[in-house]
Design a protein around this motif. Structure first.
Motif, PDB file in Angstrom:
ATOM      1  N   THR A 174       0.829  -1.203   0.000  1.00  0.00           N
ATOM      2  CA  THR A 174       0.000   0.000   0.000  1.00  0.00           C
ATOM      3  C   THR A 174       0.866   1.257   0.000  1.00  0.00           C
ATOM      4  OG1 THR A 174      -0.131  -0.047   2.420  1.00  0.00           O
ATOM      5  CG2 THR A 174      -1.895  -1.127   1.201  1.00  0.00           C
ATOM      6  N   GLY A 175       0.351   2.294  -0.657  1.00  0.00           N
ATOM      7  CA  GLY A 175       1.042   3.572  -0.685  1.00  0.00           C
ATOM      8  C   GLY A 175       0.690   4.416   0.526  1.00  0.00           C
ATOM      9  N   ALA A 176       1.077   5.680   0.476  1.00  0.00           N
ATOM     10  CA  ALA A 176       0.823   6.589   1.597  1.00  0.00           C
ATOM     11  C   ALA A 176      -0.667   6.764   1.851  1.00  0.00           C
ATOM     12  CB  ALA A 176       1.476   7.945   1.323  1.00  0.00           C
ATOM     13  N   ASP A 177      -1.489   6.550   0.807  1.00  0.00           N
ATOM     14  CA  ASP A 177      -2.939   6.682   0.960  1.00  0.00           C
ATOM     15  C   ASP A 177      -3.605   5.387   1.401  1.00  0.00           C
ATOM     16  OD1 ASP A 177      -2.476   5.267  -1.331  1.00  0.00           O
ATOM     17  OD2 ASP A 177      -3.765   6.476  -2.631  1.00  0.00           O
ATOM     18  N   GLY A 178      -2.791   4.350   1.667  1.00  0.00           N
ATOM     19  CA  GLY A 178      -3.344   3.072   2.108  1.00  0.00           C
ATOM     20  C   GLY A 178      -3.923   2.230   0.992  1.00  0.00           C
ATOM     21  N   VAL A 179      -3.618   2.578  -0.269  1.00  0.00           N
ATOM     22  CA  VAL A 179      -4.197   1.883  -1.421  1.00  0.00           C
ATOM     23  C   VAL A 179      -3.096   1.191  -2.225  1.00  0.00           C
ATOM     24  CG1 VAL A 179      -5.535   2.137  -3.549  1.00  0.00           C
ATOM     25  CG2 VAL A 179      -6.088   3.540  -1.546  1.00  0.00           C
ATOM     26  N   ALA A 180      -3.396  -0.014  -2.697  1.00  0.00           N
ATOM     27  CA  ALA A 180      -2.510  -0.749  -3.597  1.00  0.00           C
ATOM     28  C   ALA A 180      -3.330  -1.193  -4.802  1.00  0.00           C
ATOM     29  CB  ALA A 180      -1.900  -1.959  -2.898  1.00  0.00           C
ATOM     30  N   THR A 181      -2.753  -1.109  -5.992  1.00  0.00           N
ATOM     31  CA  THR A 181      -3.507  -1.426  -7.209  1.00  0.00           C
ATOM     32  C   THR A 181      -2.756  -2.414  -8.090  1.00  0.00           C
ATOM     33  OG1 THR A 181      -2.544   0.437  -8.439  1.00  0.00           O
ATOM     34  CG2 THR A 181      -4.586   0.854  -7.215  1.00  0.00           C
ATOM     35  N   THR A 182      -3.528  -3.142  -8.873  1.00  0.00           N
ATOM     36  CA  THR A 182      -2.978  -4.021  -9.905  1.00  0.00           C
ATOM     37  C   THR A 182      -4.099  -4.304 -10.896  1.00  0.00           C
ATOM     38  OG1 THR A 182      -1.741  -6.057 -10.333  1.00  0.00           O
ATOM     39  CG2 THR A 182      -3.520  -6.183  -8.715  1.00  0.00           C
ATOM     40  N   ARG A 183      -3.877  -5.263 -11.808  1.00  0.00           N
ATOM     41  CA  ARG A 183      -4.899  -5.612 -12.791  1.00  0.00           C
ATOM     42  C   ARG A 183      -5.030  -7.129 -12.894  1.00  0.00           C
ATOM     43  NH1 ARG A 183      -3.241  -2.862 -18.356  1.00  0.00           N
ATOM     44  NH2 ARG A 183      -1.443  -4.229 -17.948  1.00  0.00           N
ATOM     45  N   LEU A 184      -6.203  -7.560 -13.321  1.00  0.00           N
ATOM     46  CA  LEU A 184      -6.423  -8.955 -13.679  1.00  0.00           C
ATOM     47  C   LEU A 184      -6.463  -9.042 -15.196  1.00  0.00           C
ATOM     48  CD1 LEU A 184      -7.216 -11.919 -12.838  1.00  0.00           C
ATOM     49  CD2 LEU A 184      -9.594 -11.198 -13.213  1.00  0.00           C
ATOM     50  N   ARG A 185      -5.576  -9.843 -15.757  1.00  0.00           N
ATOM     51  CA  ARG A 185      -5.609 -10.114 -17.192  1.00  0.00           C
ATOM     52  C   ARG A 185      -6.630 -11.220 -17.440  1.00  0.00           C
ATOM     53  NH1 ARG A 185      -0.860  -8.457 -20.072  1.00  0.00           N
ATOM     54  NH2 ARG A 185       0.584  -7.357 -18.676  1.00  0.00           N
ATOM     55  N   ILE A 186      -7.482 -11.034 -18.431  1.00  0.00           N
ATOM     56  CA  ILE A 186      -8.570 -11.973 -18.686  1.00  0.00           C
ATOM     57  C   ILE A 186      -8.368 -12.641 -20.041  1.00  0.00           C
ATOM     58  CG2 ILE A 186     -11.067 -12.235 -18.942  1.00  0.00           C
ATOM     59  CD1 ILE A 186     -11.342  -9.725 -17.166  1.00  0.00           C
ATOM     60  N   ASP A 187      -8.284 -13.953 -20.029  1.00  0.00           N
ATOM     61  CA  ASP A 187      -8.108 -14.731 -21.255  1.00  0.00           C
ATOM     62  C   ASP A 187      -9.293 -14.477 -22.192  1.00  0.00           C
ATOM     63  OD1 ASP A 187      -8.130 -17.005 -23.149  1.00  0.00           O
ATOM     64  OD2 ASP A 187      -6.523 -17.787 -21.886  1.00  0.00           O
ATOM     65  N   SER A 188      -9.018 -14.281 -23.456  1.00  0.00           N
ATOM     66  CA  SER A 188     -10.082 -13.994 -24.428  1.00  0.00           C
ATOM     67  C   SER A 188     -11.050 -15.160 -24.578  1.00  0.00           C
ATOM     68  CB  SER A 188      -9.467 -13.651 -25.790  1.00  0.00           C
ATOM     69  OG  SER A 188      -8.684 -14.737 -26.278  1.00  0.00           O
ATOM     70  N   LYS A 189     -10.627 -16.369 -24.194  1.00  0.00           N
ATOM     71  CA  LYS A 189     -11.488 -17.542 -24.299  1.00  0.00           C
ATOM     72  C   LYS A 189     -12.262 -17.821 -23.009  1.00  0.00           C
ATOM     73  CE  LYS A 189      -8.474 -19.769 -27.712  1.00  0.00           C
ATOM     74  NZ  LYS A 189      -7.653 -20.976 -28.024  1.00  0.00           N
ATOM     75  N   GLN A 190     -12.089 -16.963 -22.007  1.00  0.00           N
ATOM     76  CA  GLN A 190     -12.799 -17.164 -20.740  1.00  0.00           C
ATOM     77  C   GLN A 190     -14.298 -16.980 -20.969  1.00  0.00           C
ATOM     78  OE1 GLN A 190     -10.494 -17.456 -17.828  1.00  0.00           O
ATOM     79  NE2 GLN A 190     -12.270 -18.581 -17.080  1.00  0.00           N
ATOM     80  N   ASN A 191     -15.109 -17.875 -20.412  1.00  0.00           N
ATOM     81  CA  ASN A 191     -16.561 -17.785 -20.562  1.00  0.00           C
ATOM     82  C   ASN A 191     -17.053 -16.438 -20.039  1.00  0.00           C
ATOM     83  OD1 ASN A 191     -19.481 -18.109 -19.703  1.00  0.00           O
ATOM     84  ND2 ASN A 191     -19.149 -20.087 -20.695  1.00  0.00           N
ATOM     85  N   ALA A 192     -17.800 -15.717 -20.862  1.00  0.00           N
ATOM     86  CA  ALA A 192     -18.199 -14.352 -20.524  1.00  0.00           C
ATOM     87  C   ALA A 192     -19.158 -14.275 -19.345  1.00  0.00           C
ATOM     88  CB  ALA A 192     -18.825 -13.675 -21.744  1.00  0.00           C
ATOM     89  N   ARG A 193     -19.844 -15.364 -19.032  1.00  0.00           N
ATOM     90  CA  ARG A 193     -20.798 -15.339 -17.920  1.00  0.00           C
ATOM     91  C   ARG A 193     -20.159 -15.759 -16.595  1.00  0.00           C
ATOM     92  NH1 ARG A 193     -25.772 -14.328 -18.623  1.00  0.00           N
ATOM     93  NH2 ARG A 193     -26.389 -15.455 -16.732  1.00  0.00           N
ATOM     94  N   GLN A 194     -18.911 -16.122 -16.655  1.00  0.00           N
ATOM     95  CA  GLN A 194     -18.246 -16.538 -15.427  1.00  0.00           C
ATOM     96  C   GLN A 194     -17.845 -15.335 -14.572  1.00  0.00           C
ATOM     97  OE1 GLN A 194     -15.090 -19.153 -16.820  1.00  0.00           O
ATOM     98  NE2 GLN A 194     -16.325 -20.952 -16.316  1.00  0.00           N
ATOM     99  N   VAL A 195     -17.532 -15.629 -13.327  1.00  0.00           N
ATOM    100  CA  VAL A 195     -17.159 -14.614 -12.348  1.00  0.00           C
ATOM    101  C   VAL A 195     -15.833 -15.020 -11.715  1.00  0.00           C
ATOM    102  CG1 VAL A 195     -17.787 -13.525 -10.157  1.00  0.00           C
ATOM    103  CG2 VAL A 195     -19.555 -14.022 -11.853  1.00  0.00           C
ATOM    104  N   VAL A 196     -14.963 -14.051 -11.514  1.00  0.00           N
ATOM    105  CA  VAL A 196     -13.705 -14.303 -10.805  1.00  0.00           C
ATOM    106  C   VAL A 196     -13.760 -13.593  -9.453  1.00  0.00           C
ATOM    107  CG1 VAL A 196     -11.217 -13.908 -10.769  1.00  0.00           C
ATOM    108  CG2 VAL A 196     -12.322 -14.617 -12.884  1.00  0.00           C
TER     109      VAL A 196
END
Length: 217
Positions: A174-196
């Motif tokens: 976490t930074g000085a504001d208490g927040v940490a960020t990143t991203r989730l890469r999503i496979d193009s073949k992942q079922n669109a109705r699924q949830v992570v």
């Protein structure tokens, strides 16, 4: 009489230690419960505020011919005399709250939608006193079991992570504001109705965020 008093005092002390240990173990068992349910929603936690007690003790001791006290359960030497002592002790034992009474860390996870195969993740860390916490190590994981539960609830197949679905970073700070960020890469073949479901953990504190697989932009 002084010896009898000392014996009784030692016995009461041992009993108090045993009661205190029981309270500690009970609170420790409560602290082991999950903080969130299968959908990432917070669960109620429990704390033992205190335990009031009253102990009434009657101890019978025996003394040998030399005047030495002998515990009741021991066979007294021939020619010993008997005496009895009574005592009553009342008090209150207070269980120390989780974190030794210090403010506890709290996590929250904010997620974005699938935009071009990426979804943003932001973890905010504060404590129970409302302070933001900087320089805190956060561990991220994809919760396959929870992802499957929510995916099935949406009518999608059981969650199976595609080879291209992964976190850009699994350990954040976490930074000085208490927040940490990143991203989730999503496979193009992942079922669109699924949830992570993403789980963020800091020590014993944890939180979850949900990312829908359908692309929104």
């Amino acid at each position: 009489m002084a010896d009898e008093t000392r014996l009784m005092g030692n016995s009461i002390e041992e009993l108090l230690v045993a009661i205190a240990e029981g309270v500690r173990e009970a609170q420790a068992a409560l602290d082991q419960g999950p903080s969130v349910d299968g959908n990432g929603l917070p669960l109620a936690t429990y704390h033992l505020p205190y335990l009031d007690f009253t102990i009434k003790v009657e101890m019978t001791t025996k003394t040998d011919s030399g005047g030495r006290p002998i515990a009741m359960l021991m066979a007294a030497p021939k020619g010993s005399t008997s005496s009895a002592a009574q005592s009553s002790v009342s008090g209150r034992l207070i269980a120390v709250p989780p974190g030794e009474g210090l403010p506890l860390p709290r996590l929250s996870v904010a997620t974005g939608g699938n935009i071009g195969g990426f979804a943003s993740i932001a973890v905010t860390v504060t404590n129970s006193a409302g302070e933001t916490l900087a320089n805190q190590p956060i561990e991220l994981n994809i919760d396959t079991e929870a992802s499957t539960t929510l995916s099935l609830a949406r009518g999608a197949p059981a969650f199976a992570r595609g080879s291209g679905t992964r976190l850009d970073a699994a350990v954040l700070t976490t930074g000085a504001d208490g927040v940490a960020t990143t991203r989730l890469r999503i496979d193009s073949k992942q079922n669109a109705r699924q949830v992570v479901v993403i789980t963020a953990t800091l020590g014993t504190a944890s939180a979850r965020g949900v990312i829908l697989m359908e692309e929104v932009g």
